[in-house]
Write a protein that holds these residues in place. Structure first.
Motif, PDB file in Angstrom:
ATOM      1  N   ALA A  41       0.988  -1.240   0.296  1.00  0.00           N
ATOM      2  CA  ALA A  41       0.081  -0.159   0.045  1.00  0.00           C
ATOM      3  C   ALA A  41       0.887   1.424   0.008  1.00  0.00           C
ATOM      4  CB  ALA A  41      -1.003   0.008   1.056  1.00  0.00           C
ATOM      5  N   ALA A  42       1.690   1.171   0.710  1.00  0.00           N
ATOM      6  CA  ALA A  42       2.718   2.472   0.902  1.00  0.00           C
ATOM      7  C   ALA A  42       3.551   2.720  -0.438  1.00  0.00           C
ATOM      8  CB  ALA A  42       3.683   2.134   2.038  1.00  0.00           C
TER       9      ALA A  42
ATOM     10  N   ILE B 121       0.681   4.016  -2.996  1.00  0.00           N
ATOM     11  CA  ILE B 121       0.515   5.571  -2.498  1.00  0.00           C
ATOM     12  C   ILE B 121       1.697   6.530  -2.869  1.00  0.00           C
ATOM     13  CG2 ILE B 121       0.155   7.030  -0.505  1.00  0.00           C
ATOM     14  CD1 ILE B 121      -1.280   5.066   0.969  1.00  0.00           C
TER      15      ILE B 121
ATOM     16  N   LEU C 106       1.435   7.038  -6.843  1.00  0.00           N
ATOM     17  CA  LEU C 106       0.270   7.622  -7.228  1.00  0.00           C
ATOM     18  C   LEU C 106       0.169   9.127  -6.765  1.00  0.00           C
ATOM     19  CD1 LEU C 106      -2.537   5.072  -6.735  1.00  0.00           C
ATOM     20  CD2 LEU C 106      -1.490   5.615  -8.765  1.00  0.00           C
ATOM     21  N   THR C 107       0.869   9.379  -5.719  1.00  0.00           N
ATOM     22  CA  THR C 107       0.715  10.891  -5.172  1.00  0.00           C
ATOM     23  C   THR C 107       1.231  11.926  -6.177  1.00  0.00           C
ATOM     24  OG1 THR C 107       0.962  10.017  -2.645  1.00  0.00           O
ATOM     25  CG2 THR C 107       1.530  12.272  -3.144  1.00  0.00           C
TER      26      THR C 107
ATOM     27  N   TRP D  10      -3.642  10.272   2.994  1.00  0.00           N
ATOM     28  CA  TRP D  10      -4.300   9.027   2.260  1.00  0.00           C
ATOM     29  C   TRP D  10      -4.507   8.057   3.370  1.00  0.00           C
ATOM     30  CZ3 TRP D  10      -3.804   7.571  -3.024  1.00  0.00           C
ATOM     31  CH2 TRP D  10      -3.203   8.630  -4.014  1.00  0.00           C
ATOM     32  N   SER D  11      -5.741   7.069   2.897  1.00  0.00           N
ATOM     33  CA  SER D  11      -5.951   6.112   3.855  1.00  0.00           C
ATOM     34  C   SER D  11      -4.816   5.037   4.059  1.00  0.00           C
ATOM     35  CB  SER D  11      -7.314   5.257   3.434  1.00  0.00           C
ATOM     36  OG  SER D  11      -7.372   4.844   2.212  1.00  0.00           O
TER      37      SER D  11
ATOM     38  N   THR E 212      -4.646   1.544   3.800  1.00  0.00           N
ATOM     39  CA  THR E 212      -4.780   0.626   2.902  1.00  0.00           C
ATOM     40  C   THR E 212      -5.766   0.758   2.200  1.00  0.00           C
ATOM     41  OG1 THR E 212      -5.996  -0.625   4.329  1.00  0.00           O
ATOM     42  CG2 THR E 212      -3.725  -0.955   4.407  1.00  0.00           C
ATOM     43  N   PRO E 213      -5.882   0.296   0.523  1.00  0.00           N
ATOM     44  CA  PRO E 213      -6.883   0.700  -0.379  1.00  0.00           C
ATOM     45  C   PRO E 213      -8.152  -0.527  -0.175  1.00  0.00           C
ATOM     46  CG  PRO E 213      -5.122  -0.357  -1.379  1.00  0.00           C
ATOM     47  CD  PRO E 213      -4.507   0.173  -0.014  1.00  0.00           C
TER      48      PRO E 213
ATOM     49  N   PHE F 276      -8.546   3.986  -3.141  1.00  0.00           N
ATOM     50  CA  PHE F 276      -7.984   4.716  -2.378  1.00  0.00           C
ATOM     51  C   PHE F 276      -8.679   5.923  -2.032  1.00  0.00           C
ATOM     52  CE2 PHE F 276      -5.074   2.489  -5.043  1.00  0.00           C
ATOM     53  CZ  PHE F 276      -4.062   2.023  -4.338  1.00  0.00           C
TER      54      PHE F 276
ATOM     55  N   MET G  33      -8.797   9.616   0.373  1.00  0.00           N
ATOM     56  CA  MET G  33      -7.696  10.724   0.822  1.00  0.00           C
ATOM     57  C   MET G  33      -8.620  11.994   1.516  1.00  0.00           C
ATOM     58  SD  MET G  33      -6.274  11.104  -2.917  1.00  0.00           S
ATOM     59  CE  MET G  33      -6.865   9.441  -3.231  1.00  0.00           C
TER      60      MET G  33
END
Length: 293
Positions: A72-73, A76, A79-80, A96-97, A99-100, A111, A113
């Protein structure tokens, strides 16, 4: 017969796509909700896109929590920088949350946020190039403000979108952007100015000149409204030559005019209807938000 059957089966096998290679939907989905004090955002991306950029195979592994959660990290972080959201020209920082969410039926991950807002925004700027490897990739954008919904599609040809909020700040933002742009387009569009100057060249009393300008303004405002609201929308290939013809007509009328004849107000009214459609073409290119029309 046996050889024919084998050949048919081999051909059928080639035509059936394998699950790991299939990518039926090269799309992402971005929802932005404008709430009190924050923007709440959800991003839905297809596992085939994620697997490609993460160098994973088979792609179905990304439907397993045991595989997704440890990555997940990394997802993220990837994608950020590909998704930017700002308010009134200032970039916002997402939370961001952890985990998706896995959407098995859609073969996607969601995801979520949150972007904190210091004040109600006038404009929201969205930039999204989610998966550059795919030139056909599109991001479907929905912006929710109360019951209002605004939609747009972002891709390599249109990677950014600006949303004008339906608030006092949004109205001010529309005025600040579109009034100067409108004046600029009029000044760099000599066809409309030449037509009006041509009507005024013969001079006359203040009353006559005001009548000419008013007739032109009333006429083009009517057709501008009709075209901007998509009630009447003639093609540019007809309107642009007609605008040029109006300038030629006014020039010829000035040369042939005789004392005592003043039809300029009627000419301004008649051709003003045509010029209004020309203004409407520019208005559509400026992408004025529908709520501000």
């Amino acid at each position: 017969m046996k050889r024919l059957t084998c050949a048919f089966l081999a051909l059928a096998a080639l035509l059936v796509p394998t699950g790991g290679l299939a990518h039926p939907v090269p799309f992402s989905y971005l929802d932005i909700r404008i709430d009190a004090g924050a923007l709440n955002v959800t991003l839905v991306v297809h596992i085939a896109d994620l697997a490609n950029d993460l160098k994973m195979a088979p792609v179905e592994e990304l439907l397993k929590p045991a595989v997704v959660n440890p990555r997940a990290a990394a997802m993220i972080a990837m994608l950020t920088p590909r998704l930017t959201i700002g308010a009134d020209g200032r970039p916002l920082t997402p939370a961001w949350s952890a985990t998706p969410e896995i959407l098995t039926e859609r073969q996607s991950l969601t995801f979520t946020m949150r972007y904190e807002l210091a004040a109600p925004p006038g404009t929201i700027q969205v930039g999204a190039v989610m998966f550059p490897y795919d030139p056909n990739h599109q991001t479907f954008l929905n912006v929710y403000e109360g019951k209002a919904l605004t939609q747009a599609i972002l891709d390599k040809n249109r990677p950014a979108f600006e949303y004008f909020a339906g608030t006092r700040q949004g109205v001010s933002a529309v005025i600040r952007k579109f009034v100067p742009s409108g004046v600029h387009h009029i000044l760099i569009g000599p066809d409309h100015l030449l037509f009006l100057v041509g009507l005024l060249l013969l001079g006359g009393s203040i009353r006559q000149l005001l009548l000419v300008v008013t007739a032109f303004t009333v006429a083009h405002s009517i057709t501008l409204s009709l075209a901007a609201l998509n009630i009447v929308n003639p093609p540019a290939r007809i309107i642009e030559p007609a605008i040029a013809l109006s300038i030629v007509y006014v020039g010829a009328d000035n040369l042939l005019a005789r004392g005592g004849r003043d039809m300029r107000a009627l000419i301004a009214l008649a051709f003003g209807f045509i010029h209004g459609f020309g203004f409407a073409n520019v208005l559509r290119e400026m992408e004025l938000p529908s709520r501000a029309l």
